[in-house]
Design a protein around this motif. Structure first.
Motif, short mmCIF file in Angstrom:
data_model
loop_
_atom_site.label_atom_id
_atom_site.label_comp_id
_atom_site.label_asym_id
_atom_site.label_seq_id
_atom_site.Cartn_x
_atom_site.Cartn_y
_atom_site.Cartn_z
N LEU A 177 0.83 -1.20 0.00
CA LEU A 177 0.00 0.00 0.00
C LEU A 177 0.86 1.26 0.00
O LEU A 177 0.62 2.19 -0.78
N LEU A 178 1.89 1.27 0.83
CA LEU A 178 2.79 2.42 0.85
C LEU A 178 3.54 2.57 -0.47
O LEU A 178 3.70 3.69 -0.98
N TYR A 179 3.98 1.46 -1.03
CA TYR A 179 4.69 1.51 -2.31
C TYR A 179 3.79 2.09 -3.39
O TYR A 179 4.20 2.97 -4.16
N LEU A 180 2.55 1.61 -3.49
CA LEU A 180 1.64 2.10 -4.51
C LEU A 180 1.31 3.57 -4.31
O LEU A 180 1.19 4.33 -5.27
N TYR A 181 1.19 3.99 -3.05
CA TYR A 181 0.91 5.40 -2.77
C TYR A 181 2.08 6.28 -3.21
O TYR A 181 1.89 7.30 -3.86
N VAL A 182 3.29 5.87 -2.86
CA VAL A 182 4.45 6.67 -3.23
C VAL A 182 4.64 6.67 -4.74
O VAL A 182 4.97 7.69 -5.34
N ARG A 183 4.41 5.54 -5.38
CA ARG A 183 4.65 5.41 -6.82
C ARG A 183 3.60 6.12 -7.66
O ARG A 183 3.93 6.80 -8.62
N TYR A 184 2.31 5.96 -7.32
CA TYR A 184 1.25 6.46 -8.18
C TYR A 184 0.32 7.47 -7.50
O TYR A 184 -0.37 8.21 -8.20
N GLY A 185 0.26 7.50 -6.19
CA GLY A 185 -0.77 8.26 -5.51
C GLY A 185 -0.53 9.75 -5.42
O GLY A 185 -1.45 10.54 -5.54
N ARG A 186 0.70 10.15 -5.21
CA ARG A 186 0.97 11.57 -5.03
C ARG A 186 1.02 12.28 -6.37
O ARG A 186 1.56 11.77 -7.33
N ALA A 187 0.48 13.51 -6.42
CA ALA A 187 0.56 14.31 -7.64
C ALA A 187 2.01 14.72 -7.85
O ALA A 187 2.67 15.21 -6.95
N GLY A 188 2.53 14.48 -9.03
CA GLY A 188 3.91 14.81 -9.32
C GLY A 188 4.88 13.74 -8.89
O GLY A 188 6.07 13.86 -9.13
N GLY A 189 4.41 12.68 -8.26
CA GLY A 189 5.31 11.62 -7.82
C GLY A 189 5.54 10.61 -8.92
O GLY A 189 5.03 10.71 -10.01
N GLY A 190 6.39 9.66 -8.66
CA GLY A 190 6.65 8.61 -9.63
C GLY A 190 7.58 9.08 -10.72
O GLY A 190 8.35 10.01 -10.55
N SER A 191 7.49 8.44 -11.86
CA SER A 191 8.39 8.77 -12.95
C SER A 191 7.63 9.39 -14.11
O SER A 191 7.85 9.04 -15.26
N ALA A 192 6.71 10.30 -13.83
CA ALA A 192 5.91 10.92 -14.89
C ALA A 192 6.77 11.75 -15.82
O ALA A 192 6.50 11.84 -17.00
N ALA A 193 7.83 12.37 -15.31
CA ALA A 193 8.66 13.22 -16.15
C ALA A 193 9.50 12.40 -17.10
O ALA A 193 9.86 12.87 -18.18
N SER A 194 9.82 11.17 -16.76
CA SER A 194 10.68 10.37 -17.62
C SER A 194 9.90 9.44 -18.53
O SER A 194 10.51 8.70 -19.30
N SER A 195 8.59 9.43 -18.46
CA SER A 195 7.82 8.55 -19.33
C SER A 195 7.82 9.10 -20.74
O SER A 195 7.79 10.30 -20.95
N SER A 196 7.81 8.22 -21.72
CA SER A 196 7.90 8.66 -23.10
C SER A 196 6.53 9.00 -23.68
O SER A 196 6.44 9.77 -24.62
N GLY A 197 5.47 8.44 -23.14
CA GLY A 197 4.14 8.70 -23.65
C GLY A 197 3.53 9.93 -23.03
O GLY A 197 4.10 10.54 -22.13
N PRO A 198 2.34 10.31 -23.48
CA PRO A 198 1.68 11.47 -22.89
C PRO A 198 1.22 11.15 -21.48
O PRO A 198 0.86 10.01 -21.18
N PRO A 199 1.24 12.11 -20.56
CA PRO A 199 0.83 11.85 -19.19
C PRO A 199 -0.66 11.59 -19.11
O PRO A 199 -1.44 12.08 -19.93
N ALA A 200 -1.04 10.80 -18.12
CA ALA A 200 -2.45 10.51 -17.92
C ALA A 200 -3.17 11.76 -17.44
O ALA A 200 -2.64 12.54 -16.68
N SER A 201 -4.37 11.93 -17.90
CA SER A 201 -5.15 13.09 -17.49
C SER A 201 -5.64 12.88 -16.07
O SER A 201 -6.36 11.94 -15.79
N SER A 202 -5.25 13.76 -15.18
CA SER A 202 -5.61 13.58 -13.79
C SER A 202 -6.18 14.84 -13.18
O SER A 202 -5.80 15.25 -12.11
N GLY A 203 -7.07 15.48 -13.87
CA GLY A 203 -7.73 16.64 -13.31
C GLY A 203 -6.83 17.84 -13.20
O GLY A 203 -6.39 18.39 -14.19
N SER A 204 -6.53 18.26 -11.99
CA SER A 204 -5.79 19.49 -11.79
C SER A 204 -4.30 19.26 -11.58
O SER A 204 -3.59 20.17 -11.18
#
Length: 97
Positions: free
Chosen positions: A29-56
């Protein structure tokens, strides 16, 4: 949201004193929260595809922002072209308010 995740993790840890699977669930649960749950967390900047639409949430880069903005403008132009009566009605409703 973060408070809820941390509370659930604490509950799993307390219950996990008698069952090690609950410890694993808390860690997962903690791993998933740190990886995907926080806005701006994870490796969104290094992904090659377009970012997922997540509201604000902020886009990963200015280019991603421009791509989303251009796509939205394209959809709006298409909507106006395909539904002229609905578009006029919406504009009339806006001007009456």
């Amino acid at each position: 949201m973060g408070t809820l995740i941390l509370s659930a993790t604490a509950v799993l840890v307390v219950m996990g004193f008698s069952n090690q699977i609950l410890w694993l669930a808390a860690v997962a649960l903690l791993y998933l929260y740190v990886r995907y749950g926080r806005a701006g967390g994870g490796s969104a900047a290094s992904s090659s595809g377009p970012p997922a639409s997540s509201g604000s949430a902020q886009p990963a880069s200015y280019r991603a922002y421009r791509d989303r903005r251009d796509q939205q403008a394209k959809w709006e132009r298409r909507y106006r072209r395909e539904r002229p009566f609905e578009t006029r009605r919406q504009e009339r409703d806006k001007s009456n308010k």
